[in-house]
Enzyme design. Sequence first.
Site, PDB file in Angstrom:
ATOM      1  N   HIS A   1      -3.098  47.979  24.523  1.00  0.00           N
ATOM      2  CA  HIS A   1      -3.251  47.896  26.820  1.00  0.00           C
ATOM      3  C   HIS A   1      -3.138  46.340  26.610  1.00  0.00           C
ATOM      4  O   HIS A   1      -4.168  46.260  27.945  1.00  0.00           O
ATOM      5  CB  HIS A   1      -3.899  49.586  26.824  1.00  0.00           C
ATOM      6  CG  HIS A   1      -3.490  50.322  26.594  1.00  0.00           C
ATOM      7  ND1 HIS A   1      -4.427  51.305  27.817  1.00  0.00           N
ATOM      8  CD2 HIS A   1      -2.472  51.050  26.549  1.00  0.00           C
ATOM      9  CE1 HIS A   1      -3.556  52.412  27.865  1.00  0.00           C
ATOM     10  NE2 HIS A   1      -2.785  52.289  26.909  1.00  0.00           N
TER      11      HIS A   1
ATOM     12  N   GLU B   1       1.475  58.975  19.800  1.00  0.00           N
ATOM     13  CA  GLU B   1       0.578  58.370  20.926  1.00  0.00           C
ATOM     14  C   GLU B   1       0.058  57.329  19.961  1.00  0.00           C
ATOM     15  O   GLU B   1       0.485  57.297  18.251  1.00  0.00           O
ATOM     16  CB  GLU B   1      -0.339  59.424  20.988  1.00  0.00           C
ATOM     17  CG  GLU B   1      -0.363  59.397  22.510  1.00  0.00           C
ATOM     18  CD  GLU B   1      -0.232  58.793  23.030  1.00  0.00           C
ATOM     19  OE1 GLU B   1      -0.301  57.487  23.208  1.00  0.00           O
ATOM     20  OE2 GLU B   1       0.201  58.556  24.554  1.00  0.00           O
TER      21      GLU B   1
ATOM     22  N   HIS C   1       6.273  58.741  24.660  1.00  0.00           N
ATOM     23  CA  HIS C   1       6.660  57.921  26.267  1.00  0.00           C
ATOM     24  C   HIS C   1       6.853  56.318  26.295  1.00  0.00           C
ATOM     25  O   HIS C   1       6.823  55.998  25.067  1.00  0.00           O
ATOM     26  CB  HIS C   1       5.378  57.927  27.214  1.00  0.00           C
ATOM     27  CG  HIS C   1       4.244  57.420  26.959  1.00  0.00           C
ATOM     28  ND1 HIS C   1       4.152  56.249  26.856  1.00  0.00           N
ATOM     29  CD2 HIS C   1       2.925  57.396  25.571  1.00  0.00           C
ATOM     30  CE1 HIS C   1       3.115  55.364  26.517  1.00  0.00           C
ATOM     31  NE2 HIS C   1       2.020  56.199  25.695  1.00  0.00           N
TER      32      HIS C   1
ATOM     33  N   GLU D   1       3.884  58.716  30.935  1.00  0.00           N
ATOM     34  CA  GLU D   1       2.380  59.529  29.701  1.00  0.00           C
ATOM     35  C   GLU D   1       1.549  58.769  30.738  1.00  0.00           C
ATOM     36  O   GLU D   1       0.403  58.861  30.663  1.00  0.00           O
ATOM     37  CB  GLU D   1       2.613  59.571  28.846  1.00  0.00           C
ATOM     38  CG  GLU D   1       1.319  59.831  27.978  1.00  0.00           C
ATOM     39  CD  GLU D   1       0.215  58.708  27.868  1.00  0.00           C
ATOM     40  OE1 GLU D   1      -0.669  59.484  27.360  1.00  0.00           O
ATOM     41  OE2 GLU D   1       0.711  57.727  27.761  1.00  0.00           O
ATOM     42  N   GLU D   2       1.699  56.973  30.593  1.00  0.00           N
ATOM     43  CA  GLU D   2       0.244  56.824  31.396  1.00  0.00           C
ATOM     44  C   GLU D   2      -0.590  57.084  33.121  1.00  0.00           C
ATOM     45  O   GLU D   2      -1.289  55.962  33.195  1.00  0.00           O
ATOM     46  CB  GLU D   2       1.051  54.720  31.020  1.00  0.00           C
ATOM     47  CG  GLU D   2       1.175  54.648  29.823  1.00  0.00           C
ATOM     48  CD  GLU D   2       0.153  54.149  28.242  1.00  0.00           C
ATOM     49  OE1 GLU D   2      -1.540  54.789  29.605  1.00  0.00           O
ATOM     50  OE2 GLU D   2       0.413  54.440  27.729  1.00  0.00           O
TER      51      GLU D   2
ATOM     52  N   ASP E   1       2.044  52.002  21.676  1.00  0.00           N
ATOM     53  CA  ASP E   1       1.783  52.626  23.117  1.00  0.00           C
ATOM     54  C   ASP E   1       3.074  52.122  24.189  1.00  0.00           C
ATOM     55  O   ASP E   1       2.495  51.827  25.471  1.00  0.00           O
ATOM     56  CB  ASP E   1       0.744  52.493  23.820  1.00  0.00           C
ATOM     57  CG  ASP E   1      -0.273  53.876  24.822  1.00  0.00           C
ATOM     58  OD1 ASP E   1       0.660  54.842  24.166  1.00  0.00           O
ATOM     59  OD2 ASP E   1      -0.924  53.835  25.176  1.00  0.00           O
TER      60      ASP E   1
END
Length: 840
Positions: free
Chosen positions: A288, A212, A139, A185-186, A151
């Site tokens: 993140h 991922e 993603h 995706e998030e 990510d």
Amino acid sequence: LPEARGAPLVLLYLLGLRALAQVSHRQLLSHPPAAAGPRDFSAARARGYLDNITAIGPRTVGSPENEVLAVNYLLEQIRGIEKESTDVHKISVDIQRPTGSFSIDFLGGFTSYYANITNVVVKLEPRNGAEHAVLSNCHFDSVPNTPGASDDAVSCAVMLEILNTLSKSSESLQHAVIFLFNGAEENILQASHGFITQHEWAKSIRAFINLEAAGVGGKELVFQTGPENPWLVQAYVVAAKHPFASVVAQEIFQSGIIPADTDFRIYRDFGNVPGIDLAFIENGYIYHTNYDTSDRILTDSIQRAGDNILAVLKYLATSEKLAKSFEYRHGNVVFFDILGLFVLAYPARVGTIMNYITAAIAFFYLSKKVLQPKPRAVHNLKKLFTAFGLTLTSWVCTLVAVLMVAAFVSIIGRALSWYTHFYVSVSLYGTAAAAKLILVHMLAKKFFYKNMSEQYLGDVFFDASLMIWSIALAVMTKMGLCSAFICTLWVAFPLLTKLMIHKEFSQKGATIKFIVMYMLGMFVPYLYMLYLSWTVFEMFTPVMGRSGSEIPPDMVLAGFIVIFTMILSSYFINFIYLVKSTKTTLVTLTTVFVVTLILVCSGIFFPYSSDAANPKPKRVFLQHTSRRFHDLDGNVVKSDSGIWINGFDYNGISHITPHVPEINDTIRTSCEEQAPFCGLPWILPVHFMFRLVKNWYLPAPEIMPRSPIEFKLLSKELMPRNSVRLSFEVSGPSHMSLYVRPHAGVALSRWSLGDGMPVASLGGDYFVFYSRGLHAAPWLFWVELMAPEKHSDGIVSLGIAAHYFFGQDQKSPQLYALLERFPNWTFSSGWSCTYDLFVF
């Protein structure tokens, strides 16, 4: 034997094994790959893709960066790759913008609705086409305010380079390879759902690989497979050049104790497709956050991931089994890598047989030993069960004692003191656990086993440990846990060691020869357990910094340390009885524990770090919120505005208050009892992870977004069986949250979302997560409520929150000013939102 030749040798042995386990992780698996050839994966090209994707900036769903700039860049690269592809391949590209809805039991259960989100789908197939396909998924979207390098931009960069490499090959594939660059995706797995349930190419997919991240770089761990497709694991075993896989990680992840999920769930549950889930796991401290930049991902990590995934995709795309994948769905598989060198994998049913045979042999050995000679059978049995009970008692006492220390540290406000300095947790909880174990057995030896043979006690406590592991092996196998293979190691190797050196066991005391032979026999299970413990702590320690304010992280980490201490000490307990004294070891461990505890209590170990090379930030989320509460007639009966502040770990804001004094106990968040989810604008239903006493609501001016939310009741229809259908239209920003609470005596029976059956979140309220891409039509939905009686105060309370994650409305001047005052060891993510509560 004098103590200096006993217990310290054991400790030295364990330290040596730990060092070897760390070497296996950091050196054996991180050797520089060979230079890429013309048909090999090129990490340099992949890094170029990665740098360009992250240079776009945060790619939040609905933003121009995600929906336009990232998409255009991907298309540009794909078209360039297509021009250079060989004649044996055909490349097709499709831009999908699906709209849909589904319910999921993740985060306590909620429903998701998405509109016009974006997928970039590429199919590489033989020139004459292919009936079957393998899917590779990444993603390109990121969470707000972060560059999202690990990510998951690096995975998309890897996929672009794999597409480039495969397309230039002169060898034709047997099956198609579909590359899904998914753009949402998030937003809790929305884009993968849109693809697997709506795209025409999805029908041809027989297996998938999902790429991922739960950390930044390092090795990519295979932590989920299947379900029930052992041939997929075998494909990884055969093809992967740098394997790193564990069924233990799979069972931990699928247990739900880690608050995370991946697209694997969507393909498994909604597409009924088997697959492999991989994720980078190292350095999850900056996952993140704004530190997740491309320069932190080593080229070797990119090369290793590319080599592995390219090899596995090529293997699957030329496999005869792919076309008939459903025929090979027969049970689970036990798999684990050996120091990253190779993977052992075998069907779970074979593992079950092996486990039961191993346990049976151990029980036969114990029974034969205890029951002979017959005149002493009762005495022997009594001694064995006494040692068994004493060992379990020492474990319980150790767990209780260490958890009490962890609770004390948490109560005095020193939680997470080990977050930046992991050695502190070992010095504090590890030494406490080891000292408590030694103390219990030392007292038992002195008072309960007074004047008994050291050799006999060592022998009986070895047998007690063997019995514990044999019982654990039988129980875990009965439960169907593939991780039971660990117990097999802890039964088989010690038993073989005992049988090989039984003569040395019969000698008085512990000779050097006995110690050396004993440790060599135990080498395999101890080395593997240390290797596994590194992986577990690498994954779990950073998670404690983002697991909310409900769970005391020190209690969790202390529990893990105690468990590993009990495991690693299980076959060394007998040394306490074999050596003449353990006083020096006990005093040393106690001294280290006391000194560390004093230092922790003094606050010398600050939990967070802003070190540029290795940051470990504290996560804080701030929402500048304007709230309005309406009555049954639509009148505003209450309104307020403030900056809602959440610290994402157990410490709350205690470390930030000295820097921002107005964030203190006088502005604690209060719960609006009449409103769902306490009348707060949760972006996701994670309320169960946070205590309101660790939320703050700092008064601030009202915000006036340039694109405010519009919420309309379109109709109210009376339905059969005392039901009422309320239809609504909503327009607003790309992210909105809907909260529904039926009043007492009213039931929410149906709605137009998901599969039509409402799914309640923890606490009984209903949560709907909404997101959209560009140019989406207004959101239309209806809810149907059963109300047997008339309710003068209405039948349902419905809240709607609008979240502004990008653009001019994202941050107010007040929010900007507050964020600037936060210390540099924080990652403070802020945005504006509005909240409206209606009663119907």
